[in-house]
Design a protein around this motif. Structure first.
Motif, PDB file in Angstrom:
ATOM      1  N   GLU A  40       3.293   5.443   4.836  1.00 44.93           N
ATOM      2  CA  GLU A  40       2.696   6.217   5.923  1.00 44.93           C
ATOM      3  C   GLU A  40       1.812   7.349   5.417  1.00 44.93           C
ATOM      4  N   GLU A  41       1.907   7.666   4.128  1.00 45.68           N
ATOM      5  CA  GLU A  41       1.126   8.773   3.588  1.00 45.68           C
ATOM      6  C   GLU A  41      -0.331   8.415   3.308  1.00 45.68           C
ATOM      7  N   LEU A  67      -2.369 -10.684   1.331  1.00 45.49           N
ATOM      8  CA  LEU A  67      -1.618  -9.426   1.357  1.00 45.49           C
ATOM      9  C   LEU A  67      -0.176  -9.675   0.932  1.00 45.49           C
ATOM     10  N   PRO A  68       0.427  -8.734   0.209  1.00 43.97           N
ATOM     11  CA  PRO A  68       1.824  -8.894  -0.190  1.00 43.97           C
ATOM     12  C   PRO A  68       2.753  -8.820   1.025  1.00 43.97           C
ATOM     13  N   GLU A  69       3.920  -9.429   0.878  1.00 41.14           N
ATOM     14  CA  GLU A  69       4.907  -9.456   1.953  1.00 41.14           C
ATOM     15  C   GLU A  69       5.695  -8.142   1.925  1.00 41.14           C
ATOM     16  N   GLN A  70       5.164  -7.143   2.627  1.00 43.23           N
ATOM     17  CA  GLN A  70       5.788  -5.817   2.710  1.00 43.23           C
ATOM     18  C   GLN A  70       5.214  -5.074   3.909  1.00 43.23           C
ATOM     19  N   ALA A  71       5.874  -4.020   4.318  1.00 43.40           N
ATOM     20  CA  ALA A  71       5.364  -3.197   5.419  1.00 43.40           C
ATOM     21  C   ALA A  71       4.091  -2.496   4.977  1.00 43.40           C
ATOM     22  N   MET A  72       3.109  -2.465   5.888  1.00 40.85           N
ATOM     23  CA  MET A  72       1.833  -1.797   5.615  1.00 40.85           C
ATOM     24  C   MET A  72       1.426  -0.966   6.810  1.00 40.85           C
ATOM     25  N   TRP A  73       0.975   0.254   6.519  1.00 38.56           N
ATOM     26  CA  TRP A  73       0.433   1.139   7.536  1.00 38.56           C
ATOM     27  C   TRP A  73      -1.077   0.911   7.556  1.00 38.56           C
ATOM     28  N   VAL A  74      -1.602   0.540   8.712  1.00 37.72           N
ATOM     29  CA  VAL A  74      -3.015   0.220   8.844  1.00 37.72           C
ATOM     30  C   VAL A  74      -3.659   1.299   9.710  1.00 37.72           C
ATOM     31  N   GLY A  84      -8.040   6.374  21.083  1.00 41.09           N
ATOM     32  CA  GLY A  84      -7.411   5.076  21.301  1.00 41.09           C
ATOM     33  C   GLY A  84      -6.362   4.838  20.229  1.00 41.09           C
ATOM     34  N   VAL A  85      -6.068   3.575  19.945  1.00 41.63           N
ATOM     35  CA  VAL A  85      -5.082   3.221  18.931  1.00 41.63           C
ATOM     36  C   VAL A  85      -5.726   3.395  17.553  1.00 41.63           C
ATOM     37  N   VAL A  86      -5.138   4.254  16.719  1.00 41.12           N
ATOM     38  CA  VAL A  86      -5.728   4.563  15.408  1.00 41.12           C
ATOM     39  C   VAL A  86      -4.836   4.170  14.232  1.00 41.12           C
ATOM     40  N   ARG A  87      -3.557   3.833  14.506  1.00 42.43           N
ATOM     41  CA  ARG A  87      -2.648   3.406  13.435  1.00 42.43           C
ATOM     42  C   ARG A  87      -1.673   2.376  13.991  1.00 42.43           C
ATOM     43  N   ARG A  88      -1.403   1.353  13.157  1.00 41.61           N
ATOM     44  CA  ARG A  88      -0.384   0.351  13.456  1.00 41.61           C
ATOM     45  C   ARG A  88       0.327   0.029  12.150  1.00 41.61           C
ATOM     46  N   VAL A  89       1.491  -0.592  12.258  1.00 43.25           N
ATOM     47  CA  VAL A  89       2.217  -1.060  11.083  1.00 43.25           C
ATOM     48  C   VAL A  89       2.400  -2.570  11.227  1.00 43.25           C
ATOM     49  N   VAL A  90       2.254  -3.270  10.100  1.00 41.63           N
ATOM     50  CA  VAL A  90       2.404  -4.725  10.092  1.00 41.63           C
ATOM     51  C   VAL A  90       3.125  -5.133   8.816  1.00 41.63           C
ATOM     52  N   ARG A  91       3.824  -6.242   8.883  1.00 43.75           N
ATOM     53  CA  ARG A  91       4.455  -6.807   7.677  1.00 43.75           C
ATOM     54  C   ARG A  91       3.988  -8.255   7.563  1.00 43.75           C
ATOM     55  N   PRO A  92       2.968  -8.486   6.726  1.00 43.10           N
ATOM     56  CA  PRO A  92       2.497  -9.862   6.547  1.00 43.10           C
ATOM     57  C   PRO A  92       3.597 -10.743   5.947  1.00 43.10           C
TER      58      PRO A  92
END
Length: 175
Positions: A40-41, A67-74, A84-92
């Protein structure tokens, strides 16, 4: 001159993420960079932890692969300048494609009143998650009557924040 067994070698193709970026009025945004970080930093001022960068095409669509299989802050690049929406988290997931939109066409509307008066002409944030490690971050401005609108809010529970006197450090939850 001797052969040695190196053991099994696994090669992973990685996961993919694709979606559309919308502006604060629910319209797709062309040529907008997205920054993928391992925590998140991650922010515009530091490349540490950046995993990938991708830009939307002329129709607001983006796709990034391997992308690696891990949580990512986008984050949207320069997210402080966006609404509007400026940040999301995804785990590929390896070998799969996750769909991750920033915004959308369905509005969420509200009105902020503080001490019986409209919270007028102010910047607010709606955040899911805890403290500053938000999994979703949305930004809006209130109008003179305290009304705001955000398009494409992902379902979830949010805390609303406003800026304090020192915008660099204050982030105060609204009740």
């Amino acid at each position: 001159g001797k052969a040695t067994d190196a053991g099994a070698i696994s090669i992973h193709s990685g996961g993919s993420v694709e979606g559309i970026v919308y502006d604060e009025t629910g319209k797709p945004v062309a040529f907008t960079p997205l920054l993928f970080y391992d925590s998140e930093e991650g922010n515009d001022f530091c490349d540490a932890g950046r995993i990938a960068t991708v830009s939307t095409d002329d129709a607001g669509h983006y796709r990034v692969s391997n992308l690696p299989e891990q949580a990512m802050w986008v984050n949207l690049a320069q997210r402080g300048k966006h609404r509007g929406v400026v940040r999301r988290v995804v785990r590929p997931v390896d070998g799969r494609t996750a769909h991750l939109d920033f915004g959308g066409t369905v509005p969420v509307k509200g009105r902020v009143v503080a001490h019986g008066r409209p919270y007028a002409n102010k910047r607010i944030e709606l955040a899911a998650g805890s403290d500053f490690s938000n999994t979703v971050l949305m930004v809006a401005d209130t109008d003179s009557a305290g009304n705001f609108i955000i398009y494409g809010s992902p379902p979830g529970h949010y805390t609303m924040y406003h800026d304090g006197e020192d915008r660099q450090t204050d982030r105060i939850p609204l009740r």
